[in-house]
Scaffold this motif. Structure first.
Motif, PDB file in Angstrom:
ATOM      1  N   PRO B   5       0.830  -1.210   0.000  1.00 35.57           N
ATOM      2  CA  PRO B   5       0.000   0.000   0.000  1.00 35.57           C
ATOM      3  C   PRO B   5       0.864   1.260   0.000  1.00 35.57           C
ATOM      4  CG  PRO B   5      -0.473  -1.408   1.900  1.00 35.57           C
ATOM      5  CD  PRO B   5       0.660  -2.019   1.176  1.00 35.57           C
ATOM      6  N   THR B   6       0.321   2.308  -0.596  1.00 35.82           N
ATOM      7  CA  THR B   6       1.084   3.557  -0.696  1.00 35.82           C
ATOM      8  C   THR B   6       1.437   4.097   0.680  1.00 35.82           C
ATOM      9  OG1 THR B   6      -0.431   3.948  -2.503  1.00 35.82           O
ATOM     10  CG2 THR B   6       1.155   5.688  -2.027  1.00 35.82           C
ATOM     11  N   ALA B   7       0.479   3.981   1.600  1.00 40.07           N
ATOM     12  CA  ALA B   7       0.721   4.512   2.944  1.00 40.07           C
ATOM     13  C   ALA B   7       1.939   3.851   3.569  1.00 40.07           C
ATOM     14  CB  ALA B   7      -0.512   4.291   3.811  1.00 40.07           C
ATOM     15  N   LEU B   8       2.087   2.557   3.328  1.00 39.81           N
ATOM     16  CA  LEU B   8       3.230   1.840   3.905  1.00 39.81           C
ATOM     17  C   LEU B   8       4.528   2.289   3.256  1.00 39.81           C
ATOM     18  CD1 LEU B   8       4.325  -0.237   5.798  1.00 39.81           C
ATOM     19  CD2 LEU B   8       3.702  -2.028   4.202  1.00 39.81           C
ATOM     20  N   LYS B   9       4.473   2.526   1.923  1.00 39.90           N
ATOM     21  CA  LYS B   9       5.670   3.008   1.231  1.00 39.90           C
ATOM     22  C   LYS B   9       6.102   4.353   1.798  1.00 39.90           C
ATOM     23  CE  LYS B   9       5.055   0.807  -3.284  1.00 39.90           C
ATOM     24  NZ  LYS B   9       4.409   1.042  -4.572  1.00 39.90           N
ATOM     25  N   VAL B  10       5.098   5.213   2.029  1.00 40.77           N
ATOM     26  CA  VAL B  10       5.392   6.537   2.600  1.00 40.77           C
ATOM     27  C   VAL B  10       6.010   6.365   3.985  1.00 40.77           C
ATOM     28  CG1 VAL B  10       4.366   8.672   3.447  1.00 40.77           C
ATOM     29  CG2 VAL B  10       3.589   7.679   1.282  1.00 40.77           C
ATOM     30  N   LEU B  11       5.420   5.462   4.762  1.00 38.67           N
ATOM     31  CA  LEU B  11       5.916   5.223   6.116  1.00 38.67           C
ATOM     32  C   LEU B  11       7.364   4.732   6.079  1.00 38.67           C
ATOM     33  CD1 LEU B  11       4.723   5.423   8.963  1.00 38.67           C
ATOM     34  CD2 LEU B  11       4.198   3.001   8.852  1.00 38.67           C
ATOM     35  N   ASP B  12       7.664   3.859   5.123  1.00 44.32           N
ATOM     36  CA  ASP B  12       9.044   3.366   4.963  1.00 44.32           C
ATOM     37  C   ASP B  12       9.997   4.527   4.713  1.00 44.32           C
ATOM     38  OD1 ASP B  12       8.313   0.815   5.328  1.00 44.32           O
ATOM     39  OD2 ASP B  12       8.308   0.255   3.204  1.00 44.32           O
ATOM     40  N   ALA B  13       9.593   5.374   3.749  1.00 46.47           N
ATOM     41  CA  ALA B  13      10.452   6.494   3.385  1.00 46.47           C
ATOM     42  C   ALA B  13      10.651   7.426   4.585  1.00 46.47           C
ATOM     43  CB  ALA B  13       9.841   7.252   2.214  1.00 46.47           C
ATOM     44  N   VAL B  14       9.548   7.668   5.299  1.00 48.62           N
ATOM     45  CA  VAL B  14       9.629   8.557   6.465  1.00 48.62           C
ATOM     46  C   VAL B  14      10.554   7.948   7.518  1.00 48.62           C
ATOM     47  CG1 VAL B  14       8.310   9.510   8.401  1.00 48.62           C
ATOM     48  CG2 VAL B  14       7.391   9.633   6.085  1.00 48.62           C
ATOM     49  N   SER B  15      10.460   6.634   7.731  1.00 44.17           N
ATOM     50  CA  SER B  15      11.314   5.988   8.735  1.00 44.17           C
ATOM     51  C   SER B  15      12.791   6.160   8.400  1.00 44.17           C
ATOM     52  CB  SER B  15      11.046   4.486   8.833  1.00 44.17           C
ATOM     53  OG  SER B  15       9.708   4.202   8.722  1.00 44.17           O
ATOM     54  N   VAL B  16      13.127   5.931   7.127  1.00 46.33           N
ATOM     55  CA  VAL B  16      14.529   6.055   6.714  1.00 46.33           C
ATOM     56  C   VAL B  16      15.012   7.485   6.940  1.00 46.33           C
ATOM     57  CG1 VAL B  16      16.095   5.979   4.738  1.00 46.33           C
ATOM     58  CG2 VAL B  16      14.389   4.181   5.046  1.00 46.33           C
ATOM     59  N   LEU B  17      14.161   8.419   6.550  1.00 50.03           N
ATOM     60  CA  LEU B  17      14.516   9.828   6.698  1.00 50.03           C
ATOM     61  C   LEU B  17      14.714  10.188   8.180  1.00 50.03           C
ATOM     62  CD1 LEU B  17      14.667  11.951   4.390  1.00 50.03           C
ATOM     63  CD2 LEU B  17      12.545  12.901   5.327  1.00 50.03           C
ATOM     64  N   LEU B  18      13.739   9.758   8.981  1.00 52.88           N
ATOM     65  CA  LEU B  18      13.805  10.071  10.411  1.00 52.88           C
ATOM     66  C   LEU B  18      15.049   9.467  11.031  1.00 52.88           C
ATOM     67  CD1 LEU B  18      10.125   9.605  11.638  1.00 52.88           C
ATOM     68  CD2 LEU B  18      11.442  11.716  11.596  1.00 52.88           C
ATOM     69  N   LEU B  19      15.369   8.218  10.640  1.00 56.09           N
ATOM     70  CA  LEU B  19      16.542   7.556  11.200  1.00 56.09           C
ATOM     71  C   LEU B  19      17.816   8.321  10.847  1.00 56.09           C
ATOM     72  CD1 LEU B  19      17.327   5.107  12.871  1.00 56.09           C
ATOM     73  CD2 LEU B  19      17.712   3.849  10.749  1.00 56.09           C
ATOM     74  N   ALA B  20      17.862   8.812   9.606  1.00 56.81           N
ATOM     75  CA  ALA B  20      19.029   9.592   9.185  1.00 56.81           C
ATOM     76  C   ALA B  20      19.146  10.864  10.027  1.00 56.81           C
ATOM     77  CB  ALA B  20      18.913   9.937   7.706  1.00 56.81           C
ATOM     78  N   VAL B  21      18.013  11.536  10.215  1.00 52.78           N
ATOM     79  CA  VAL B  21      18.024  12.774  11.011  1.00 52.78           C
ATOM     80  C   VAL B  21      18.415  12.456  12.460  1.00 52.78           C
ATOM     81  CG1 VAL B  21      16.645  14.684  11.881  1.00 52.78           C
ATOM     82  CG2 VAL B  21      16.314  13.872   9.544  1.00 52.78           C
ATOM     83  N   ALA B  22      17.836  11.351  12.995  1.00 56.94           N
ATOM     84  CA  ALA B  22      18.133  10.984  14.380  1.00 56.94           C
ATOM     85  C   ALA B  22      19.620  10.704  14.546  1.00 56.94           C
ATOM     86  CB  ALA B  22      17.303   9.762  14.785  1.00 56.94           C
ATOM     87  N   ALA B  23      20.204   9.979  13.576  1.00 58.13           N
ATOM     88  CA  ALA B  23      21.631   9.671  13.644  1.00 58.13           C
ATOM     89  C   ALA B  23      22.450  10.956  13.602  1.00 58.13           C
ATOM     90  CB  ALA B  23      22.027   8.751  12.491  1.00 58.13           C
ATOM     91  N   TRP B  24      22.021  11.867  12.747  1.00 55.16           N
ATOM     92  CA  TRP B  24      22.729  13.152  12.670  1.00 55.16           C
ATOM     93  C   TRP B  24      22.636  13.884  14.015  1.00 55.16           C
ATOM     94  CZ3 TRP B  24      20.759  18.157  13.219  1.00 55.16           C
ATOM     95  CH2 TRP B  24      21.680  19.181  12.973  1.00 55.16           C
ATOM     96  N   MET B  25      21.421  13.890  14.595  1.00 57.10           N
ATOM     97  CA  MET B  25      21.249  14.590  15.867  1.00 57.10           C
ATOM     98  C   MET B  25      22.122  13.973  16.950  1.00 57.10           C
ATOM     99  SD  MET B  25      17.190  15.422  16.139  1.00 57.10           S
ATOM    100  CE  MET B  25      17.228  16.506  17.560  1.00 57.10           C
TER     101      MET B  25
END
Lengths: 233, 226
Positions: B5-25
């Motif tokens: 489902p598209t919602a899950l794809k979006v969630l995947d992308a958001v998770s990767v992005l958030l993880l990158a930001v969290a690692a940076w922080m």
């Protein structure tokens, strides 16, 4: 099944429970296979500890409660396994399920019977241990802890035993299911017993007593609520 | 059902992005802790991983209750997904804690009550899978697993929480130094928690879909055999 319960349409919870307890105790009185196995096993565990831990008077005082509780739960597992397996193997469980009564009665009946077996084993191990190791275990507080601990252990043990008995690997499965879940009870019981044996003030014992009571209530209530789902066919 | 489902794809992308930001922080934004140094940075993901583990076990217990009430297979699938992911994240929590403990406590492991309860928690949920494996009838397996998920959660995780709540009874050796967190540290910490929660949601969803597919294959195979 006793014929008296089959004659009536629905037997009250307490009457049915009492009938099941009575059935188990009678079966045990005639066969004596469960109690003798539990007792011999309990003594063997204590002997094994004797060699493994080198129970000289100094170390003994600090490990007595641990040794006792490990002995009790090992012997208890033996009893729990056997008591449910006997029902399953001889088709008695189907008979119990067909009986016109509240199914919680099966749980409470089996639980009380298992508790009785465990208390009998404890009642024999206690004086034996006292004599063998020359410690006085007959302190009112300690007896209370033993009772509360056994109730909690058997309450959840009976529930899990009736699940494990349906599995392919049942004798192996029960301890694996039971030991981690029962840990809060075990910790509280061991610590509480050690505190009574060490003569600590009541302030330090009360938290463990509270924990025991809480878990007894929680385990009994949960087992009572979910037991129907386990025996449901 | 087979298409993501598209919602899950979006969630995947958001998770990767958030993880990158969290690692940076964690590495760039949060200041270096004065006494512990670099190893303190484990703390952000360590607590987040344990939080997700706990969340997984809680979700499993809730799903177990829902399954017992409704007897619908989807709750069982959700329960398995939650336990599996909770187990994995608790393990991450234990391992990351060990990495922190080695330089700080000078040992990989101590028998602190919290460490013990977390380990026993792992054992409970390993036992959960052994229980599932041991029972062939799918309906019975689901019922027993639901019961065990509830009982298991009431036992040890509750104890774990109570150790945190009633500190007077149990000594707490690990100090999260929460009170001493600087604002930037606190923001990083909260952001890590949030990130891991989103990752958890995405993973549970994926695992849930995997369970659905497995169920469908099993049904197809049974149809062919009969």
């Amino acid at each position: 099944m006793s014929p008296t319960t089959a004659d009536r349409p629905v037997t009250g919870l307490w009457r049915a429970t009492a009938a099941i307890v009575w059935k188990d105790l009678t079966a045990e009185r005639r066969s004596r296979e469960l109690l003798s196995a539990m007792l011999v096993f309990a003594l063997l565990v204590i002997l094994a500890f004797n060699f493994a831990l080198d129970l000289d008077p100094k170390t003994r005082s600090s490990v007595t409660s641990g040794v006792l509780w490990v002995t009790f739960i090992f012997a208890g597992t033996l009893g729990l396994n056997r008591s449910m397996a006997a029902e399953k193997d001889r088709g008695c469980l189907d008979g119990l399920l067909l009986a016109p009564m509240d199914r919680s009665a099966i749980y409470f009946g089996k639980m009380l019977a298992n508790l009785a077996f465990m208390l009998i084993v404890e009642a024999i191990v206690f004086p034996l241990y006292s004599v063998l190791y020359n410690v006085n275990l007959f302190l009112p507080g300690l007896l209370l802890i033993v009772l509360l601990g056994s109730v909690g252990y058997v309450a959840i043990g009976t529930l899990l035993a009736s699940m494990a008995v349906q599995a392919r690997t049942r004798e192996m499965l029960l301890p694996i299911l039971l030991f981690p879940v029962t840990l809060p009870v075990l910790i509280a019981a061991v610590k509480g017993s050690a505190a009574f044996l060490g003569g600590l003030p009541m302030d330090e014992i009360r938290p463990w007593l509270n924990l025991l009571v809480v878990y007894d209530v929680v385990f009994l209530a949960v087992a009572f609520m979910v037991f129907d789902f386990i025996v449901e066919e | 059902m087979t298409k993501t489902p598209t919602a899950l794809k979006v969630l995947d992308a958001v998770s990767v992005l958030l993880l990158a930001v969290a690692a940076w922080m964690v590495f760039a934004y949060a200041p270096m802790e004065r006494t512990m140094g670099l190893v303190q940075k484990v703390f952000y993901f360590h607590v987040a991983a344990n939080w997700v583990g706990m969340l997984g076990f809680l979700l499993a217990a809730v799903a177990g209750g829902a399954f017992l009430v409704t007897a619908r297979a989807r709750w069982d699938l959700l329960e398995v997904a939650a336990v599996e992911i909770g187990l994995a994240f608790s393990l991450i929590g234990i391992v990351s804690g060990s990495i922190w403990a080695r330089p700080i406590w000078n040992t990989w492991w101590t028998w602190d009550p919290r460490l013990v309860t977390v380990t026993v928690m792992e054992l409970i949920y390993i036992a959960y899978f052994m229980l599932r494996q041991g029972i062939e009838d799918p309906d019975r397996r689901a019922r027993y697993a639901a019961v065990y998920a509830i009982v298991g959660f009431l036992s040890v995780p509750l104890t774990f929480l109570s150790i945190r709540l009633f500190r007077s009874i149990h000594p707490v050796v690990i100090t999260s130094t929460k009170a001493e967190l600087s604002p930037k540290m606190f923001q990083t910490f909260m952001f890590s928690l949030f990130t891991f929660t989103v990752i958890f949601a995405a993973l549970v969803w994926h695992r849930f879909r995997l369970g659905q597919l497995a169920q469908r294959i099993e049904r197809l195979r049974l149809d062919r055999e009969s």
